[in-house]
Scaffold this motif. Structure first.
Motif, PDB file in Angstrom:
ATOM      1  N   SER A 100       1.275  -0.931   0.198  1.00  0.00           N
ATOM      2  CA  SER A 100       0.093  -0.168  -0.289  1.00  0.00           C
ATOM      3  C   SER A 100       0.379   0.721  -0.190  1.00  0.00           C
ATOM      4  O   SER A 100       0.500   1.718  -0.678  1.00  0.00           O
ATOM      5  CB  SER A 100      -0.948   0.576   1.001  1.00  0.00           C
ATOM      6  OG  SER A 100      -1.554  -1.042   1.208  1.00  0.00           O
ATOM      7  N   ASP A 136      -5.533   0.919   4.017  1.00  0.00           N
ATOM      8  CA  ASP A 136      -5.518   1.833   2.281  1.00  0.00           C
ATOM      9  C   ASP A 136      -5.590   2.955   2.059  1.00  0.00           C
ATOM     10  O   ASP A 136      -5.065   3.535   1.749  1.00  0.00           O
ATOM     11  CB  ASP A 136      -6.023   0.089   1.315  1.00  0.00           C
ATOM     12  CG  ASP A 136      -5.693  -0.288   1.625  1.00  0.00           C
ATOM     13  OD1 ASP A 136      -4.605  -0.783   1.660  1.00  0.00           O
ATOM     14  OD2 ASP A 136      -6.168  -1.461   0.911  1.00  0.00           O
ATOM     15  N   GLU A 185      -3.448  -4.963  -7.089  1.00  0.00           N
ATOM     16  CA  GLU A 185      -2.407  -5.389  -6.439  1.00  0.00           C
ATOM     17  C   GLU A 185      -2.733  -6.998  -5.281  1.00  0.00           C
ATOM     18  O   GLU A 185      -4.562  -7.287  -5.617  1.00  0.00           O
ATOM     19  CB  GLU A 185      -2.681  -4.549  -4.995  1.00  0.00           C
ATOM     20  CG  GLU A 185      -2.066  -4.730  -3.293  1.00  0.00           C
ATOM     21  CD  GLU A 185      -3.104  -4.423  -2.637  1.00  0.00           C
ATOM     22  OE1 GLU A 185      -2.937  -2.708  -2.594  1.00  0.00           O
ATOM     23  OE2 GLU A 185      -2.846  -4.836  -1.572  1.00  0.00           O
TER      24      GLU A 185
HETATM   25 MG   LIG Z   1      -2.187  -2.819   1.712  1.00  0.00          MG
END
Ligand SMILES: [Mg+2]
Ligand SMILES: Nc1nc2c(ncn2[C@@H]2O[C@H](COP(=O)(O)OP(=O)(O)OP(=O)(O)O)[C@@H](O)[C@H]2O)c(=O)[nH]1
Length: 363
Positions: A100, A136, A185
């Motif tokens: 992140s 996040d 991600e």
């Molecule tokens: Mg993360």
């Protein structure tokens, strides 16, 4: 007698006649009930780059309701001609590797050159994704407020294959909305890398320097997928350890067969937190993209991925259709017990169930 409020003596106290009140103090409140959008509205909004419409379309893609799926698939189909024009980067790393934090600085770096960035995720465990949305929000603090970014947490429910397919479809919508850079991600703990690898042009593996035996914990398959390995947290008194880890990774990579792309995976060190070495990473990524566009591998890989998703989607629908068939749902437990009681072999039980399913389809 005149009431004091209205007497001449107390002019300042005179109560004015009320004015007509609007039906709602905040006219925008009325809009909380969302206007129903047609397929055409969705497509038009997306192509115009309207992020609210894009978000709503992604919600449809993620929905398990059949009527939502029908609309979602039509929207995707109509967006397809506008999609494909982007660079897709997969970013993977174990929890705490700094994904992140890194995506925040990577994102700002790539946006400096213009364009728009969508950050998507594949995280099949819904419990974790709930946690990481909170994480996040704080760790991607700059990117999350950047006007040219669109951050969407992982679709939560369902199997890895299902979650990954939704992310793959969301890529189409984002590209149609003009996002020319896509990050996907995933947490590097297993199968999800394969899923991400099947939808990106470049697979970036974030690693940490640790106790010296860092190579042992990493599955060979994951390293083989990587087009670039980057050792994060190369800062403070960790710099030497990071450099050492990098050379260990370089040595290890020599032992693998040469990748199909003809590209030699690079190993770099950086610090996401202090924003050092980030430019070098992106120079590498763009160098790779130029390289594989020139030798034809870029298109080859995208074609392979399109085929993969066709078969994946077929498999998923067949599986769903089978397991959600009411008759099969009833029979499954009984057959399973027969296998456990050794009254049937696994193969005969499977064959009986499949035969029953195909028979039911004919009716
Ligand atoms: Mg993360
Ligand atoms: N020293 C140092 N710490 C870092 C760096 N990057 C991230 N961190 C720290 O490492 C911790 C984990 O970072 P995250 O960015 O949340 O890691 P993540 O991979 O997203 O973790 P999950 O979302 O749990 O999978 C945080 O406390 C960060 O502040 C770095 O470059 N150097």
């Amino acid at each position: 007698m005149v009431h004091p409020e209205n007497s001449e003596e107390y002019k300042g106290l005179i109560v004015n006649k009320g004015i007509e009140q609007p039906s709602s103090v905040n006219p925008y409140l009325k809009r909380t009930k969302k206007r129903h959008l047609s397929v055409g509205d969705y497509v038009e909004g997306i192509i115009k780059g309207d992020v609210t419409t894009l978000s709503r379309a992604v919600t449809l893609v993620e929905s398990v309701r059949t009527e939502h799926q029908v609309i979602a698939q039509e929207v995707i189909e109509k967006c397809l001609p506008y999609a494909g024009n982007s660079v897709r980067i997969g970013i993977s790393g174990v929890p705490g590797a700094g994904k992140s934090t890194s995506i925040d600085v990577f994102g700002l770096h790539v946006l400096q050159q213009g364009g728009k960035l969508a950050v998507l995720a594949i995280d099949p465990s819904s419990e974790r994704s709930k946690g990481s949305i909170l994480g996040d929000k704080t760790r991607m603090e700059k990117l999350s407020v950047h006007p040219d970014s669109f951050i969407r947490p992982s679709p939560s429910a369902g199997s890895l294959g299902g979650v990954a397919r939704k992310t793959r479809e969301t890529i189409v919508l984002c590209e149609a909305a003009g996002f020319d850079k896509i990050f996907v991600e995933t947490v590097g703990v297993g199968q999800s890398e394969t899923a991400v690898h099947s939808m990106v042009d470049f697979f970036l593996l974030i690693q940490l320097a640790g106790t010296g035996d860092e190579l042992q914990g990493i599955k060979r398959g994951i390293m083989e997928m990587a087009d670039g390995i980057v050792i994060n947290k190369a800062d403070g008194n960790n710099i030497d350890k990071a450099k050492l880890a990098a050379s260990q990774f370089r040595n290890a990579l020599h032992l693998f067969p040469a990748p199909e792309s003809g590209w030699t995976p690079q190993v770099l060190t950086y610090s996401g937190f202090y924003n050092t070495g980030v430019k070098e990473i992106w120079d590498m990524v763009y160098q790779y993209i130029d390289f594989v566009k020139a030798n034809g591998y870029f298109d080859f890989r995208r074609n392979e991925q399109s085929k993969y998703w066709m078969y994946e989607t077929i498999n998923e629908h067949l599986r769903d259709s089978f397991y959600h068939n009411p008759m099969i749902e009833k029979m499954l437990g009984e057959r399973e017990q027969q296998v456990l009681d050794r009254n049937l072999t696994s193969f005969v039980a499977a064959k009986k169930l499949l035969d029953a399913y195909f028979e039911a389809l004919k009716k």
